[in-house]
Scaffold this motif. Structure first.
Motif, PDB file in Angstrom:
ATOM      1  N   ALA A 173       0.841  -1.204   0.000  1.00 27.90           N
ATOM      2  CA  ALA A 173       0.000   0.000   0.000  1.00 27.90           C
ATOM      3  C   ALA A 173       0.874   1.253   0.000  1.00 27.90           C
ATOM      4  CB  ALA A 173      -0.934  -0.014   1.202  1.00 27.90           C
ATOM      5  N   LYS A 174       1.911   1.245   0.809  1.00 25.92           N
ATOM      6  CA  LYS A 174       2.828   2.392   0.865  1.00 25.92           C
ATOM      7  C   LYS A 174       3.503   2.612  -0.493  1.00 25.92           C
ATOM      8  CE  LYS A 174       6.657   4.290   3.527  1.00 25.92           C
ATOM      9  NZ  LYS A 174       7.635   4.071   4.581  1.00 25.92           N
ATOM     10  N   HIS A 175       3.786   1.520  -1.207  1.00 22.30           N
ATOM     11  CA  HIS A 175       4.362   1.601  -2.553  1.00 22.30           C
ATOM     12  C   HIS A 175       3.450   2.428  -3.476  1.00 22.30           C
ATOM     13  CE1 HIS A 175       7.092   0.146  -5.654  1.00 22.30           C
ATOM     14  NE2 HIS A 175       6.056  -0.223  -6.386  1.00 22.30           N
ATOM     15  N   LEU A 176       2.136   2.404  -3.196  1.00 23.01           N
ATOM     16  CA  LEU A 176       1.165   3.192  -3.957  1.00 23.01           C
ATOM     17  C   LEU A 176       0.941   4.574  -3.353  1.00 23.01           C
ATOM     18  CD1 LEU A 176      -1.659   0.554  -4.564  1.00 23.01           C
ATOM     19  CD2 LEU A 176       0.021   1.387  -6.218  1.00 23.01           C
ATOM     20  N   GLY A 177       1.519   4.814  -2.180  1.00 20.69           N
ATOM     21  CA  GLY A 177       1.271   6.075  -1.484  1.00 20.69           C
ATOM     22  C   GLY A 177      -0.016   6.053  -0.686  1.00 20.69           C
ATOM     23  N   VAL A 178      -0.468   4.856  -0.305  1.00 22.73           N
ATOM     24  CA  VAL A 178      -1.736   4.686   0.409  1.00 22.73           C
ATOM     25  C   VAL A 178      -1.465   4.182   1.822  1.00 22.73           C
ATOM     26  CG1 VAL A 178      -3.873   3.326   0.475  1.00 22.73           C
ATOM     27  CG2 VAL A 178      -3.028   4.195  -1.706  1.00 22.73           C
ATOM     28  N   ASN A 179      -2.180   4.748   2.785  1.00 26.26           N
ATOM     29  CA  ASN A 179      -2.165   4.251   4.149  1.00 26.26           C
ATOM     30  C   ASN A 179      -3.495   3.543   4.370  1.00 26.26           C
ATOM     31  OD1 ASN A 179      -2.427   3.866   6.927  1.00 26.26           O
ATOM     32  ND2 ASN A 179      -1.396   5.783   7.447  1.00 26.26           N
TER      33      ASN A 179
END
Length: 190
Positions: A173-179
């Protein structure tokens, strides 16, 4: 109107959205091995079982004691389909009796010789062992994506092999910029 070719998700990750109700997939990160018009097949990579390689080898070759190191090689629940079938993701630098090369130097082996090779210290040096797989019929995964059940994420060898299993979902998720903690558990469409 020009028709768009379908987008297939082979060699990507699926991130279960926080509202995923299916207990088989809630909080899961799945690597998509194959995705075509006929359906999809993937392996969940963040669900370690209470088994290790030594436990599996005890069933496959009971006459030979496994190395104590095998007790530290985890086995993952790859999905709810054929949970007695093994799948090993590993670098494509080695081939076994049943090995299929995927993308980006990744391979999938389904024969026992890969497990014996790992146990005997001959490699591959990086691997992820799964029992079972996740499968979707034609159009099923596309429908789940349309219902916002999943986020898709580009494949990352670092996430697959170098990130502890309990951190893989958040790392993708962080790889996508998502928390994921900031996403609502309620799905909706505008």
């Amino acid at each position: 109107m020009k028709k768009h070719a379908p987008t297939y998700l082979k060699h990507q990750f699926l991130i279960a959205m926080p509202h995923m109700a299916d207990p088989n997939f809630a909080h899961s990160l799945t690597y998509i091995v194959e995705h075509t018009a006929n359906g999809a097949m993937g392996l969940m990579i963040n669900r370690p079982l209470e088994l290790n390689l030594a436990d599996v080898l005890e069933q496959l070759r009971p006459e030979k004691l496994s190395s104590p190191l095998c007790q530290h090689v985890p086995v993952f629940g790859g999905g709810p389909v054929m949970i007695d079938r093994g799948f090993v993701l590993h670098p494509a630098s080695m081939n076994f009796d049943a090995t299929v090369e995927l993308d980006d130097g990744l391979a999938l082996s389904t024969s026992a010789d890969v497990l014996f090779s790992i146990a005997d210290g001959r490699g591959p040096n990086r691997s992820l062992i799964c029992l079972g797989y996740a499968g979707w019929d034609a159009g099923q995964l596309e429908a789940e994506l349309a219902d916002n059940a999943w986020l898709t994420c580009p494949y990352s060898a670092h996430i697959l092999f170098d990130t502890p299993s309990e951190l893989r979902l958040d790392a993708a998720a962080k790889h996508l910029g998502v928390n994921l903690n900031l996403l609502s558990t309620q799905a909706g469409h505008c």
